[in-house]
Design a protein around this motif. Sequence first.
Motif, PDB file in Angstrom:
ATOM      1  N   ALA A  81       0.863  -1.176   0.000  1.00 12.01           N
ATOM      2  CA  ALA A  81       0.000   0.000   0.000  1.00 12.01           C
ATOM      3  C   ALA A  81       0.901   1.228   0.000  1.00 12.01           C
ATOM      4  CB  ALA A  81      -0.917   0.011   1.216  1.00 12.01           C
ATOM      5  N   THR A  82       0.416   2.324  -0.559  1.00 12.87           N
ATOM      6  CA  THR A  82       1.196   3.574  -0.601  1.00 12.87           C
ATOM      7  C   THR A  82       0.547   4.582   0.327  1.00 12.87           C
ATOM      8  OG1 THR A  82       1.856   3.142  -2.884  1.00 12.87           O
ATOM      9  CG2 THR A  82       2.112   5.387  -2.071  1.00 12.87           C
ATOM     10  N   TYR A  83       1.371   5.196   1.172  1.00 10.51           N
ATOM     11  CA  TYR A  83       0.885   6.127   2.177  1.00 10.51           C
ATOM     12  C   TYR A  83       1.741   7.382   2.146  1.00 10.51           C
ATOM     13  CZ  TYR A  83      -0.037   8.079   6.844  1.00 10.51           C
ATOM     14  OH  TYR A  83      -0.342   8.917   7.876  1.00 10.51           O
ATOM     15  N   VAL A  84       1.113   8.544   2.302  1.00  9.17           N
ATOM     16  CA  VAL A  84       1.831   9.809   2.342  1.00  9.17           C
ATOM     17  C   VAL A  84       1.951  10.245   3.798  1.00  9.17           C
ATOM     18  CG1 VAL A  84       1.878  12.209   1.597  1.00  9.17           C
ATOM     19  CG2 VAL A  84       0.992  10.442   0.054  1.00  9.17           C
ATOM     20  N   ALA A  85       3.174  10.336   4.302  1.00 11.69           N
ATOM     21  CA  ALA A  85       3.419  10.675   5.701  1.00 11.69           C
ATOM     22  C   ALA A  85       3.006  12.110   5.992  1.00 11.69           C
ATOM     23  CB  ALA A  85       4.891  10.476   6.044  1.00 11.69           C
ATOM     24  N   VAL A  86       2.523  12.331   7.202  1.00  8.64           N
ATOM     25  CA  VAL A  86       2.164  13.672   7.664  1.00  8.64           C
ATOM     26  C   VAL A  86       3.064  14.021   8.844  1.00  8.64           C
ATOM     27  CG1 VAL A  86      -0.217  13.439   6.904  1.00  8.64           C
ATOM     28  CG2 VAL A  86       0.387  12.803   9.238  1.00  8.64           C
ATOM     29  N   ALA A  87       3.081  15.295   9.215  1.00  6.05           N
ATOM     30  CA  ALA A  87       3.890  15.740  10.342  1.00  6.05           C
ATOM     31  C   ALA A  87       3.490  14.987  11.600  1.00  6.05           C
ATOM     32  CB  ALA A  87       3.730  17.243  10.550  1.00  6.05           C
ATOM     33  N   GLY A  88       4.479  14.515  12.334  1.00  9.70           N
ATOM     34  CA  GLY A  88       4.203  13.751  13.543  1.00  9.70           C
ATOM     35  C   GLY A  88       4.181  12.255  13.322  1.00  9.70           C
ATOM     36  N   ASP A  89       4.161  11.805  12.065  1.00 11.66           N
ATOM     37  CA  ASP A  89       4.181  10.374  11.793  1.00 11.66           C
ATOM     38  C   ASP A  89       5.533   9.778  12.170  1.00 11.66           C
ATOM     39  OD1 ASP A  89       1.704   9.525  10.976  1.00 11.66           O
ATOM     40  OD2 ASP A  89       2.042   9.902   8.852  1.00 11.66           O
ATOM     41  N   THR A  90       5.509   8.585  12.692  1.00  8.78           N
ATOM     42  CA  THR A  90       6.700   7.774  12.897  1.00  8.78           C
ATOM     43  C   THR A  90       6.421   6.413  12.281  1.00  8.78           C
ATOM     44  OG1 THR A  90       5.977   6.862  15.001  1.00  8.78           O
ATOM     45  CG2 THR A  90       7.152   8.977  15.086  1.00  8.78           C
ATOM     46  N   LEU A  91       7.444   5.581  12.206  1.00 14.25           N
ATOM     47  CA  LEU A  91       7.220   4.254  11.636  1.00 14.25           C
ATOM     48  C   LEU A  91       6.227   3.459  12.490  1.00 14.25           C
ATOM     49  CD1 LEU A  91      10.852   3.258  10.586  1.00 14.25           C
ATOM     50  CD2 LEU A  91       9.099   4.440   9.256  1.00 14.25           C
ATOM     51  N   GLY A 116       5.097  14.461   3.992  1.00 13.84           N
ATOM     52  CA  GLY A 116       4.918  14.524   2.549  1.00 13.84           C
ATOM     53  C   GLY A 116       5.597  13.403   1.802  1.00 13.84           C
ATOM     54  N   GLN A 117       6.390  12.611   2.473  1.00 12.30           N
ATOM     55  CA  GLN A 117       7.107  11.517   1.815  1.00 12.30           C
ATOM     56  C   GLN A 117       6.152  10.360   1.519  1.00 12.30           C
ATOM     57  OE1 GLN A 117      10.630  10.330   3.902  1.00 12.30           O
ATOM     58  NE2 GLN A 117      10.814   8.360   2.844  1.00 12.30           N
ATOM     59  N   ARG A 118       6.240   9.822   0.309  1.00 14.13           N
ATOM     60  CA  ARG A 118       5.429   8.668  -0.069  1.00 14.13           C
ATOM     61  C   ARG A 118       6.123   7.413   0.448  1.00 14.13           C
ATOM     62  NH1 ARG A 118       1.528   9.649  -3.835  1.00 14.13           N
ATOM     63  NH2 ARG A 118       1.560   7.506  -4.604  1.00 14.13           N
ATOM     64  N   VAL A 119       5.367   6.635   1.203  1.00 13.92           N
ATOM     65  CA  VAL A 119       5.933   5.470   1.888  1.00 13.92           C
ATOM     66  C   VAL A 119       5.229   4.215   1.391  1.00 13.92           C
ATOM     67  CG1 VAL A 119       6.328   4.386   4.124  1.00 13.92           C
ATOM     68  CG2 VAL A 119       6.393   6.871   3.927  1.00 13.92           C
TER      69      VAL A 119
END
Length: 684
Positions: free
Chosen positions: A136-146, A179-182
């Motif tokens: 699945a592709t997810y766009v990280a938001v501020a405050g996200d961690t692994l 904003g990074q695509r993960v």
Amino acid sequence: MAQSRSHAMAAFAFVVVFLLSGAPGARSQQPYGSQVADCPNKHNDTGLLGYFCSSGGGGGGAPSSSSSSCQTYLTFHATPRYPDLAAIASLLGADASSLAAANSAALPTAALAPGAKVLVPATCSCTGAAYYQRNATYVAVAGDTLLVIANDTFQGLSTCQAVQEQALGDAPARSLLAGQRVTVPLRCACPSAAQAAAGVRYLVTYLVDEFDEVGAIAARFGVDAGNISAANEMAITDTIYPFTTLLIPVKSKPDVSQLRSPPPPPPPPPAAPAPTTNRKNHTGVYVGIGAAAVAVLAVVTAVVAALAVRARRQRRRATAAVAAAGGKGGKGNDKASPAFTGGEVSVSISEAFSGLSDIKSSLKVFTYAELAAATDGFSPDRRVGGSVYRAVFNGDAAAVEVVDRDVSAEVEIMRKINHLNLVRLIGLCHHRGRWYLVSEYAEHGTLRDRLLAGGGAPPLSWSQRVQVALDVAEGLRYLHGYTRPPYVHMDVSSDSVLLAGGADLRGKLRNFGGARVIRGGGGEAFTMTSNIAGTRGYTAPEYLEHGVVSPKADVYSLGVVLLELVTGKGVDELEADGAGDPFAGMNALAGDLDGGSEDDAAVTRRMEEFLDPAMAATGSSCPREAVAMMVKLIERCVRRDAAARPGMGEVAQHLLMLHGVSGDGWHSSLEHYRSSGGDGGEQP
């Protein structure tokens, strides 16, 4: 001849070992991994990087030896962020119409109840890394961690270890940017050849919920519990944990109804009404009833009068005993008989606790002389706070609380509970109208004093604060769900949390005087009251305004305690900082962590300012992702709408997960942001 026989035997042994161990890459079962919060360590031996590819099987949904993919199903829960099948499909990269069909929904955009479980059809493939997965592709938001991405957003369908290896290429976790695509590898697997031969067509990736057990899951899916255990390389009796996945081997397409817990049994049918009699000629009946009533009334009056005379005599004897001991037992070192000895003790206790006929069998009934001796005559040097004294009985420390109120309800609760994180009542005494409650002693005092006053004690580290929070949550969870009847504490505060133990501090909850019985089931249990009590700043709004008593009121109070633990500030100071709103700073930070700010460095700076600065002196690691998760948890706990708060079980789950989080210390995270050009200013 002997040499050739020896070679043949060696070849045979090799073949046997080869067959028993399986060909390279083949695996008939998958390991169950539970270390989902230990992000820095891969734990590949327990499959946290992904389920291992097998050699394939055949038939149904299983892959054949020439196929490396299969059709499978995942499970997921609806949340406010993903409230319908369309949103869930978008997150997991699935087809919305297929989700609607699998879940018997007319439209994929129809709203789901929060927490509703859904089936997600998916194609599972064996990747070049030899793991089964669906990406699945997810766009990280501020405050996200692994960990937030894997366990919060994707609910455990992935792991932080797998995301780091595949999305970041094993780069440090702090390199994740807003904003990074993960790429998020979702956990799935295909049946092995042996499973396919046994008729297994699908391995359902099942998200474990709180209180789940292998046997109950097996019953819902109509499969053998032993087959589930074998598929996950575990024993039936092994504990399974939330935010982990189990593979459920099924022989036909699963149905969404199998995800739901069975309903409670129906209530017993109402009792049949008493048979009616002929209503004619009632005069004789009425006369007979009247005569019987007069006779019964006369007997009752005589009994009541006799009991009253007896009670007056007993009270006179008790008063005489108090008077006789009053001038002799004050200092506690006199050998004279104390007040309420022998039969008088039972009479006094029985009168105070009419419903506790076995009080002496469950609690020790102390004499006043015993308590006075154990506290040096209630010396001021033995006072540890308020009206609580430190006592010593045969070398063992205990706490003695002197109270003037009615303690019957409090004793009724405390004598029934048995939990590590709830203060244990040892015994009691009644003397001159006062009650003395003897309980276990917590040598480190209250959490409030440790956070705010200090008293020369070292500040609590981050790990100690999370442990204390988890202890309180587990104690409340026990009160809410495991006592009969269930109780709500209704006075949770940092002053009602005691600290005990050695270097590994543990939290213990006290002050059960305001606890209330609740009726109902699960999250719907509640009661009403017009007698509002509790501690200012910690009481839930629905309790203050409407007298609603429910487990969610304790969740609110615990949220305030969590806020104090993180900030090191009391309620009064938090209110002053927020111009009357103690949650102002926390809500602003929670909004930034949920994507309200695109500046990661600024969010990190605000998180650092939010923390208790005393933690820096402990030298312990304070992982950024753990702080972010704690802030989000507090925000949910103190929401004004009680229905929007998590249950105490969910709070305990999150705190347990936080307790296992390790990672970069706070200052190393700041150094990363500054070295990468995120902030050129000086360290605050």
